[in-house]
Design a protein around this motif. Structure first.
Motif, PDB file in Angstrom:
ATOM      1  N   ARG A 154       0.616  -6.285   2.671  1.00  0.00           N
ATOM      2  CA  ARG A 154       1.625  -6.942   3.493  1.00  0.00           C
ATOM      3  C   ARG A 154       2.468  -5.874   4.178  1.00  0.00           C
ATOM      4  O   ARG A 154       2.951  -6.068   5.285  1.00  0.00           O
ATOM      5  N   THR A 155       2.640  -4.735   3.498  1.00  0.00           N
ATOM      6  CA  THR A 155       3.395  -3.628   4.066  1.00  0.00           C
ATOM      7  C   THR A 155       2.834  -2.310   3.545  1.00  0.00           C
ATOM      8  O   THR A 155       2.243  -2.265   2.471  1.00  0.00           O
ATOM      9  N   VAL A 156       3.012  -1.259   4.335  1.00  0.00           N
ATOM     10  CA  VAL A 156       2.568   0.080   3.969  1.00  0.00           C
ATOM     11  C   VAL A 156       3.808   0.964   3.842  1.00  0.00           C
ATOM     12  O   VAL A 156       4.631   1.004   4.755  1.00  0.00           O
ATOM     13  N   ILE A 157       3.921   1.634   2.716  1.00  0.00           N
ATOM     14  CA  ILE A 157       5.037   2.548   2.479  1.00  0.00           C
ATOM     15  C   ILE A 157       4.459   3.944   2.283  1.00  0.00           C
ATOM     16  O   ILE A 157       3.712   4.177   1.326  1.00  0.00           O
ATOM     17  N   ALA A 158       4.777   4.848   3.192  1.00  0.00           N
ATOM     18  CA  ALA A 158       4.354   6.238   3.050  1.00  0.00           C
ATOM     19  C   ALA A 158       5.261   6.895   2.019  1.00  0.00           C
ATOM     20  O   ALA A 158       6.487   6.842   2.142  1.00  0.00           O
ATOM     21  N   THR A 159       4.667   7.491   0.990  1.00  0.00           N
ATOM     22  CA  THR A 159       5.468   8.073  -0.083  1.00  0.00           C
ATOM     23  C   THR A 159       5.702   9.571   0.102  1.00  0.00           C
ATOM     24  O   THR A 159       6.508  10.148  -0.620  1.00  0.00           O
ATOM     25  N   GLY A 160       5.016  10.177   1.045  1.00  0.00           N
ATOM     26  CA  GLY A 160       5.196  11.608   1.282  1.00  0.00           C
ATOM     27  C   GLY A 160       6.623  11.924   1.700  1.00  0.00           C
ATOM     28  O   GLY A 160       7.197  11.245   2.555  1.00  0.00           O
ATOM     29  N   GLY A 161       7.210  12.929   1.066  1.00  0.00           N
ATOM     30  CA  GLY A 161       8.570  13.326   1.419  1.00  0.00           C
ATOM     31  C   GLY A 161       9.645  12.379   0.911  1.00  0.00           C
ATOM     32  O   GLY A 161      10.820  12.551   1.212  1.00  0.00           O
ATOM     33  N   ARG A 162       9.246  11.356   0.159  1.00  0.00           N
ATOM     34  CA  ARG A 162      10.208  10.393  -0.397  1.00  0.00           C
ATOM     35  C   ARG A 162      10.296  10.574  -1.897  1.00  0.00           C
ATOM     36  O   ARG A 162       9.296  10.810  -2.563  1.00  0.00           O
ATOM     37  N   THR A 163      11.487  10.395  -2.435  1.00  0.00           N
ATOM     38  CA  THR A 163      11.622  10.331  -3.885  1.00  0.00           C
ATOM     39  C   THR A 163      11.095   8.963  -4.326  1.00  0.00           C
ATOM     40  O   THR A 163      11.014   8.027  -3.508  1.00  0.00           O
ATOM     41  N   PHE A 179       0.862  -1.175   0.000  1.00  0.00           N
ATOM     42  CA  PHE A 179       0.000   0.000   0.000  1.00  0.00           C
ATOM     43  C   PHE A 179       0.898   1.224   0.000  1.00  0.00           C
ATOM     44  O   PHE A 179       1.607   1.481   0.961  1.00  0.00           O
ATOM     45  N   LEU A 180       0.901   1.951  -1.128  1.00  0.00           N
ATOM     46  CA  LEU A 180       1.630   3.212  -1.202  1.00  0.00           C
ATOM     47  C   LEU A 180       0.698   4.289  -0.663  1.00  0.00           C
ATOM     48  O   LEU A 180      -0.270   4.677  -1.307  1.00  0.00           O
ATOM     49  N   ASP A 181       0.992   4.724   0.527  1.00  0.00           N
ATOM     50  CA  ASP A 181       0.146   5.696   1.217  1.00  0.00           C
ATOM     51  C   ASP A 181       0.647   7.105   0.927  1.00  0.00           C
ATOM     52  O   ASP A 181       1.857   7.331   0.823  1.00  0.00           O
ATOM     53  N   VAL A 182      -0.260   8.030   0.815  1.00  0.00           N
ATOM     54  CA  VAL A 182       0.095   9.415   0.518  1.00  0.00           C
ATOM     55  C   VAL A 182      -0.925  10.324   1.183  1.00  0.00           C
ATOM     56  O   VAL A 182      -2.101   9.976   1.284  1.00  0.00           O
ATOM     57  N   GLU A 183      -0.451  11.447   1.655  1.00  0.00           N
ATOM     58  CA  GLU A 183      -1.344  12.448   2.237  1.00  0.00           C
ATOM     59  C   GLU A 183      -1.858  13.362   1.128  1.00  0.00           C
ATOM     60  O   GLU A 183      -1.237  13.495   0.077  1.00  0.00           O
ATOM     61  N   LEU A 184      -2.959  14.031   1.387  1.00  0.00           N
ATOM     62  CA  LEU A 184      -3.605  14.886   0.397  1.00  0.00           C
ATOM     63  C   LEU A 184      -2.646  15.916  -0.199  1.00  0.00           C
ATOM     64  O   LEU A 184      -2.598  16.087  -1.420  1.00  0.00           O
ATOM     65  N   LEU A 242     -12.935   9.695  -0.182  1.00  0.00           N
ATOM     66  CA  LEU A 242     -12.504   8.477  -0.847  1.00  0.00           C
ATOM     67  C   LEU A 242     -11.530   7.711   0.054  1.00  0.00           C
ATOM     68  O   LEU A 242     -11.655   6.504   0.246  1.00  0.00           O
ATOM     69  N   MET A 243     -10.579   8.429   0.637  1.00  0.00           N
ATOM     70  CA  MET A 243      -9.589   7.785   1.499  1.00  0.00           C
ATOM     71  C   MET A 243     -10.194   7.272   2.802  1.00  0.00           C
ATOM     72  O   MET A 243      -9.744   6.254   3.329  1.00  0.00           O
ATOM     73  N   GLU A 244     -11.202   7.940   3.329  1.00  0.00           N
ATOM     74  CA  GLU A 244     -11.873   7.426   4.531  1.00  0.00           C
ATOM     75  C   GLU A 244     -12.469   6.050   4.250  1.00  0.00           C
ATOM     76  O   GLU A 244     -12.424   5.165   5.108  1.00  0.00           O
TER      77      GLU A 244
END
Length: 184
Positions: free
Chosen positions: A145-154, A100-105, A132-134
């Motif tokens: 299996r894993t969550v990766i927050a993409t905010g602030g990441r290249t 799950f590639l998670d991202v903030e608005l 939609l995200m809710e």
């Protein structure tokens, strides 16, 4: 039956396409996107499918595209943002290496502007994205299996995080016998 090495899920703007292509390149496998498959099958853009044929028809095409890709693709697979809304699709993802590639608005807005032709975000995109995200966040988390927050990441940093989290090795590394280092 072959299965993908990694399945990427997440909302619009999470980086599934960019990260997916880079991850596939790093691992030496093919990249596939079910949204691209749907466009090829329907012969028209997703926004037109929504407008002309309706969301239920699009979801049928999506369900079939996901089933076909999961059954025949052994590389990196990116699913459309809403694919996880389908109970059957979530069942198909059971036991697979789903990320799950998670991202903030704020990051999603920077990446896609939320003015691109995204039918579910056409009116008041920020409010629609939050709603939609809710609805989707618990489902993304359920299948992952894993969550990766993409905010602030290249995108490269996100790829590194996925490789580490799933303990993946590029095809060239996997072909080398264990315990033997290449001589430079």
């Amino acid at each position: 039956m072959t299965a993908p090495v990694v399945v990427l899920v997440g909302p619009p703007g999470a980086g599934k396409s960019t990260v997916g292509a880079l991850l596939a390149e790093r691992l030496g496998v093919e990249y596939r996107d079910t949204d691209t498959d749907i466009v090829a099958t329907a012969g028209k853009p997703i926004a037109e499918i929504f407008i002309e044929d309706g969301e239920p028809h699009f979801r049928e095409l999506e369900r079939e595209a996901v089933r076909t890709a999961l059954d025949g693709h052994c590389g990196v697979l990116a699913l459309g943002g809403g694919a996880i809304m389908d109970d059957g699709t979530r069942k198909l993802l059971t036991g697979l290496p789903v990320v799950f590639l998670d991202v903030e608005l704020a990051d999603a807005v920077k990446r896609v502007g939320l003015d691109a032709p995204r039918p579910l975000l056409a009116v008041n995109p920020r409010k629609q994205w939050r709603e939609l995200m809710e609805r989707r966040r618990p489902l993304y988390t359920e299948v992952a299996r894993t969550v990766i927050a993409t905010g602030g990441r290249t995108p490269e940093d996100a790829v590194d995080a996925i490789v580490d989290a799933l303990e993946l090795r590029p095809a060239a590394d996997a072909a080398r016998p264990a315990g033997r280092e290449e001589q430079a």
